[in-house]
Design a protein around this motif. Structure first.
Motif, mmCIF file in Angstrom:
data_model
loop_
_atom_site.group_PDB
_atom_site.id
_atom_site.type_symbol
_atom_site.label_atom_id
_atom_site.label_comp_id
_atom_site.label_asym_id
_atom_site.label_seq_id
_atom_site.Cartn_x
_atom_site.Cartn_y
_atom_site.Cartn_z
ATOM 1 N N SER A 612 0.831 -1.210 0.018
ATOM 2 C CA SER A 612 -0.102 -0.085 0.196
ATOM 3 C C SER A 612 0.919 1.263 0.142
ATOM 4 O O SER A 612 0.384 2.334 -0.023
ATOM 5 C CB SER A 612 -0.964 -0.066 1.208
ATOM 6 O OG SER A 612 -0.262 0.002 2.448
ATOM 7 N N ASP A 613 2.258 1.180 0.368
ATOM 8 C CA ASP A 613 2.951 2.385 0.152
ATOM 9 C C ASP A 613 3.457 2.582 -1.019
ATOM 10 O O ASP A 613 4.178 1.946 -1.840
ATOM 11 C CB ASP A 613 4.290 1.876 1.124
ATOM 12 C CG ASP A 613 5.093 3.253 1.241
ATOM 13 O OD1 ASP A 613 6.257 3.457 0.362
ATOM 14 O OD2 ASP A 613 5.303 3.874 2.292
ATOM 15 N N GLY A 614 3.211 3.813 -1.219
ATOM 16 C CA GLY A 614 3.644 4.151 -2.941
ATOM 17 C C GLY A 614 5.034 3.954 -3.294
ATOM 18 O O GLY A 614 5.330 3.871 -4.570
ATOM 19 N N PHE A 615 5.877 4.520 -2.209
ATOM 20 C CA PHE A 615 7.240 4.550 -2.629
ATOM 21 C C PHE A 615 7.845 3.155 -2.659
ATOM 22 O O PHE A 615 8.539 2.780 -3.689
ATOM 23 C CB PHE A 615 8.138 5.110 -1.357
ATOM 24 C CG PHE A 615 7.655 6.726 -1.214
ATOM 25 C CD1 PHE A 615 8.703 7.520 -2.143
ATOM 26 C CD2 PHE A 615 7.178 7.211 -0.552
ATOM 27 C CE1 PHE A 615 8.524 8.907 -2.160
ATOM 28 C CE2 PHE A 615 6.705 8.559 -0.494
ATOM 29 C CZ PHE A 615 7.401 9.261 -1.262
ATOM 30 N N ARG A 616 7.227 2.157 -1.991
ATOM 31 C CA ARG A 616 7.825 0.760 -2.016
ATOM 32 C C ARG A 616 7.197 0.148 -3.564
ATOM 33 O O ARG A 616 7.950 -0.509 -4.184
ATOM 34 C CB ARG A 616 7.257 -0.081 -1.089
ATOM 35 C CG ARG A 616 8.008 0.193 0.183
ATOM 36 C CD ARG A 616 8.084 -1.090 1.094
ATOM 37 N NE ARG A 616 6.422 -1.133 1.704
ATOM 38 C CZ ARG A 616 6.249 -0.552 2.946
ATOM 39 N NH1 ARG A 616 6.887 0.149 3.643
ATOM 40 N NH2 ARG A 616 4.948 -1.004 3.183
ATOM 41 N N ILE A 617 6.143 0.674 -3.844
ATOM 42 C CA ILE A 617 5.563 0.132 -5.053
ATOM 43 C C ILE A 617 6.304 0.632 -6.398
ATOM 44 O O ILE A 617 6.579 0.129 -7.397
ATOM 45 C CB ILE A 617 3.866 0.569 -5.200
ATOM 46 C CG1 ILE A 617 2.920 -0.086 -4.384
ATOM 47 C CG2 ILE A 617 3.502 0.560 -6.692
ATOM 48 C CD1 ILE A 617 1.883 0.434 -4.440
ATOM 49 N N ALA A 618 6.757 2.257 -6.263
ATOM 50 C CA ALA A 618 7.533 2.572 -7.260
ATOM 51 C C ALA A 618 9.100 2.036 -7.436
ATOM 52 O O ALA A 618 9.307 1.589 -8.429
ATOM 53 C CB ALA A 618 7.877 4.012 -6.786
ATOM 54 N N GLN A 619 9.466 1.598 -6.231
ATOM 55 C CA GLN A 619 10.752 0.669 -6.366
ATOM 56 C C GLN A 619 10.609 -0.383 -6.937
ATOM 57 O O GLN A 619 11.285 -0.884 -7.855
ATOM 58 C CB GLN A 619 11.252 0.569 -4.840
ATOM 59 C CG GLN A 619 12.807 -0.036 -4.711
ATOM 60 C CD GLN A 619 13.581 0.822 -5.456
ATOM 61 O OE1 GLN A 619 14.065 1.926 -4.832
ATOM 62 N NE2 GLN A 619 14.534 0.526 -6.424
ATOM 63 N N ALA A 620 9.449 -1.255 -6.582
ATOM 64 C CA ALA A 620 9.239 -2.631 -7.094
ATOM 65 C C ALA A 620 9.173 -2.472 -8.757
ATOM 66 O O ALA A 620 9.503 -3.239 -9.537
ATOM 67 C CB ALA A 620 8.096 -3.192 -6.520
ATOM 68 N N ASP A 621 8.282 -1.378 -9.226
ATOM 69 C CA ASP A 621 8.024 -1.078 -10.636
ATOM 70 C C ASP A 621 9.101 -0.900 -11.276
ATOM 71 O O ASP A 621 9.279 -1.471 -12.341
ATOM 72 C CB ASP A 621 7.221 0.110 -10.825
ATOM 73 C CG ASP A 621 6.567 0.315 -12.144
ATOM 74 O OD1 ASP A 621 6.720 -0.469 -12.680
ATOM 75 O OD2 ASP A 621 6.003 1.485 -12.289
ATOM 76 N N LEU A 622 10.169 -0.269 -10.799
ATOM 77 C CA LEU A 622 11.608 0.011 -11.689
ATOM 78 C C LEU A 622 12.016 -1.358 -11.679
ATOM 79 O O LEU A 622 12.687 -1.754 -12.667
ATOM 80 C CB LEU A 622 12.366 1.040 -10.779
ATOM 81 C CG LEU A 622 11.722 2.581 -10.821
ATOM 82 C CD1 LEU A 622 12.786 3.500 -9.947
ATOM 83 C CD2 LEU A 622 11.668 2.823 -12.191
#
Length: 688
Positions: A612-622
């Motif tokens: 649910s944390d956008g920063f962790r999602i962004a890291q996973a996306d990259l």
């Protein structure tokens, strides 16, 4: 006296380059011979060796040579035209070539008994064996090249043979000086610059991109580009510090901020208080603030911006808040108006503002009346005067261009206003520090208390009827639903469920439920009517495109359904999910996907369900996008670069930053050359 003709481009001295070609090359960033060296290949073709037909593997590209043993022309079906099927044989086997579009001249070339080389992608065909679709024909008498064949970025009117010839000439006539010190090159195992450039344009046979020599050459150019990018942003920061801005401080500013804070129906988080303090410190300086607030969905960026605006208008200045859509601008204005009651008027300017209303507002602005002006792109227009603009706030900053931000900066002739930018698309901290070195960064990394996480569920489209039944019960309990679709209307190319089709489907399935449709092609008044009905609760289900991605705030909407979730980026899905969970009740997001899913798509959706944390999602996306796919953060406003990849080359960034700092101070002429080479304005520019 006649005007003198424009100077000729130095490229026009080269054979085959005239004025029209110069214009096309300029679209690729090529204006002088050296620029050809930085037009790096997208990929390579291996024409250095002939592969026996029996050794071909489906999915690969290969060069084969053989004799045509049979030619057939078949009708493809009613109205579908003909296809040419050619059988090419060598000592090991036979390959089928298939042409769906061809001219009589092609048939003349493809006669039985003639010998050819073919190059193309190998595929299995349905009768067994292998085939190529529209393979390239190469004369078998042509000598095999000694290097891989580069495929360059291009534009209409420029073909690959011409580009390869011009690049080869540039390699021969342009002398590149080595500017990097030996210590840095040895530390990172970088080749000399001329060697790296030549290897990337003309890699020897067998030197595929996976080989260490190729990776070292690419990393060398990536480092050069990172140094140029960082130096450019440092110069932008230094230049900004020479500009004057109104220093916003004192009793009146403090009183206005306190009055607004006391009116808020909630207490600020620690992160919000920290960022508010950082902004207040910047506003008190006589040089313009350039600060970017990066925060997750629902982290409270609007409140932070409002407190900064209160300081500006409380001190007697004008403030502007720019939003990318009318829906978002109107919502901001509606939210700010009661907060600023007794402090300053809040006015709205959009393309839909009546001329009479706008004229009256312009007269007040011209007189320098302190106020908060909320608007869309209309704020940037010259007919919107803001002579006492002291603070410009830009929401969803990546949706606005550099020139648009510059227009706001030019509103006042007496000073340069402070600039506060906000983005709800979080990116990893280290990446942000590299991308926005010309800005001061603030991170809202704390969720306001009381906001419950949204429970996310993955559901295949085959179970859609089951979902509709549960949605009917959800609406019957008085709750509301967003139902998001990727397209407005049916598209023959993409078999996706369009918003209009889903709207009709849901109306038919749930005739007793009030359902409305919202998309970007609707007129402004119609969109506002739909949104008002949804906010008022008279519409239970809002079927929409991503027009509701940002800005829509309806606390009673506690269920988000996203059709064909596999077609959306992770950041966009997270943004859409952020539209629910804004009230006190438990909220849910259902990601409807079409099967079969690729492994990467499955992992992306699983990450959304888990995180649910956008920063962790962004890291996973990259990480999931892998090297070379910087487009994963394009919607964050991250600059696209030619060679460097801020994820893959993360280890190089600190060294590039340190060297850029040193060069800006000690070797300005070298910095000029690097910036001209790697950061031309047409490709990327520092933040305004």
């Amino acid at each position: 006296m006649s005007a003198s003709p424009p100077p000729r481009s130095p490229l026009e001295q080269w054979a085959g380059i005239g004025p029209a070609t110069v214009e096309r090359l300029a679209r690729l960033g090529i204006e002088q011979p050296e620029d050809f060296l930085w037009l790096l290949p997208l990929r390579y073709e291996d024409l250095t060796r002939v592969t026996p037909i029996a050794a071909l593997t489906a999915g690969s590209e290969a060069l084969v040579e053989g004799e045509i043993v049979r030619v057939e022309e078949h009708t493809r079906g009613a109205g579908a035209g003909k296809q040419l099927i050619v059988h090419l044989a060598d000592a090991s086997g036979t390959l089928v070539g298939r042409w769906f579009r061809y001219y009589p001249s092609t048939q003349q070339k493809l006669k039985a008994g003639r010998r050819w080389r073919w190059y193309g992608e190998v595929r299995w065909h349905y009768f067994g064996g292998v085939e190529m679709i529209h393979p390239r024909l190469i004369d078998p008498k042509t000598p095999l090249p000694a290097t891989l064949t580069p495929i360059y970025p291009s534009v209409e009117g420029l073909n690959q043979p011409h580009l390869r010839r011009w690049v080869a000439k540039a390699l021969a006539v342009v002398a590149l000086d080595e500017w990097l010190d030996d210590e840095t090159r040895q530390r990172w195992h970088f080749p000399a610059l001329p060697n790296a450039v030549r290897l990337l344009h003309q890699p020897p046979a067998g030197l595929v991109p996976e080989k260490p020599e190729w990776r070292a050459a690419r990393a060398r150019l990536a480092f050069d580009e990172l140094v140029a990018q960082q130096a450019s942003m440092r110069r932008a920061r230094l230049a900004r510090l020479t500009c004057a801005a109104p220093a916003i401080s004192g009793t009146d500013a403090d009183r206005a901020e306190r009055a607004l804070a006391a009116r808020l129906p909630f207490t600020l988080t620690n992160a919000q208080r920290r960022v508010v303090g950082e902004i207040a410190h910047d506003l008190a300086l006589p040089t313009p603030m350039h600060r970017l607030v990066l925060g997750d969905v629902g982290s409270g960026k609007t409140v932070v911006a409002a407190l900064a605006i209160a300081r500006a208008v409380g001190a007697g200045f004008q403030a502007a808040l720019a939003a990318p859509t009318e829906i978002l601008a109107e919502q901001h204005a509606q939210k700010l108006a009661p907060w600023f009651e007794g402090v300053a008027p809040v006015e709205l300017i959009t393309a839909s503002t009546p001329a009479r209303v706008r004229q009256a507002l312009n007269e007040r602005l011209e007189q320098g009346e302190p106020m908060v002006v909320v608007g869309t792109h209309a704020l940037f227009e010259t007919r919107t005067p803001l002579p006492r603009l002291a603070l410009a706030v830009i929401d969803e900053q990546h949706r606005f261009g550099v020139r648009q931000r510059a227009r706001l900066r030019e509103k006042s002739s007496a000073w340069r206003p402070h600039l506060l930018m906000m983005s709800a698309t979080p990116i990893p901290r280290t990446l942000a520090m590299a991308c926005y070195a010309d800005l001061d960064l603030s991170f809202l990394d704390e969720r306001p208390p009381g906001r419950k996480p949204v429970t996310t569920t993955l559901l295949p489209l085959s179970r859609k009827a089951e979902l509709i039944a549960r949605v009917r019960a959800w609406c019957a309990s008085g709750k509301q639903v967003y139902w998001v679709c990727p397209l407005i209307e049916e598209n023959e190319t993409l078999a996706l469920n369009a918003a209009e089709a889903v709207f009709e489907e849901l109306r038919h399935a749930m005739p007793e439920i009030a359902i409305a449709l919202l998309h970007g092609r609707m007129g402004h008044d119609e969109k506002q009517q739909v949104m008002r009905a949804f906010v008022a609760g008279t519409v239970s289900i809002l079927v929409a495109t991503t027009v509701i991605e940002v800005g829509v705030d309806v606390p009673n909407a506690s269920l988000m359904v996203i059709e064909h979730a596999e077609r959306f980026g992770m950041a966009q899905l997270h943004q859409l999910r952020g539209r629910v969970g804004r009230g006190s009740s438990e909220s849910f997001c259902v990601l409807l996907y079409d099967e079969p899913l690729s492994a990467v798509a499955r992992e992306r959706l699983a990450t959304l369900k888990r995180e649910s944390d956008g920063f962790r999602i962004a890291q996973a996306d990259l990480k999931l996008r892998g090297p070379g796919e910087l487009t994963g953060v394009r919607q964050s406003g991250v600059p696209m670069m030619r060679v460097a990849d801020l994820t893959r080359d993360e280890a190089l960034i600190p060294a590039a930053q340190a060297l850029a700092d040193k060069l800006v101070q000690t070797q300005p002429e070298l910095v000029d050359r690097l910036i001209a080479r790697w950061v031309p304005h047409a490709r990327w520019a520092p933040h305004a």
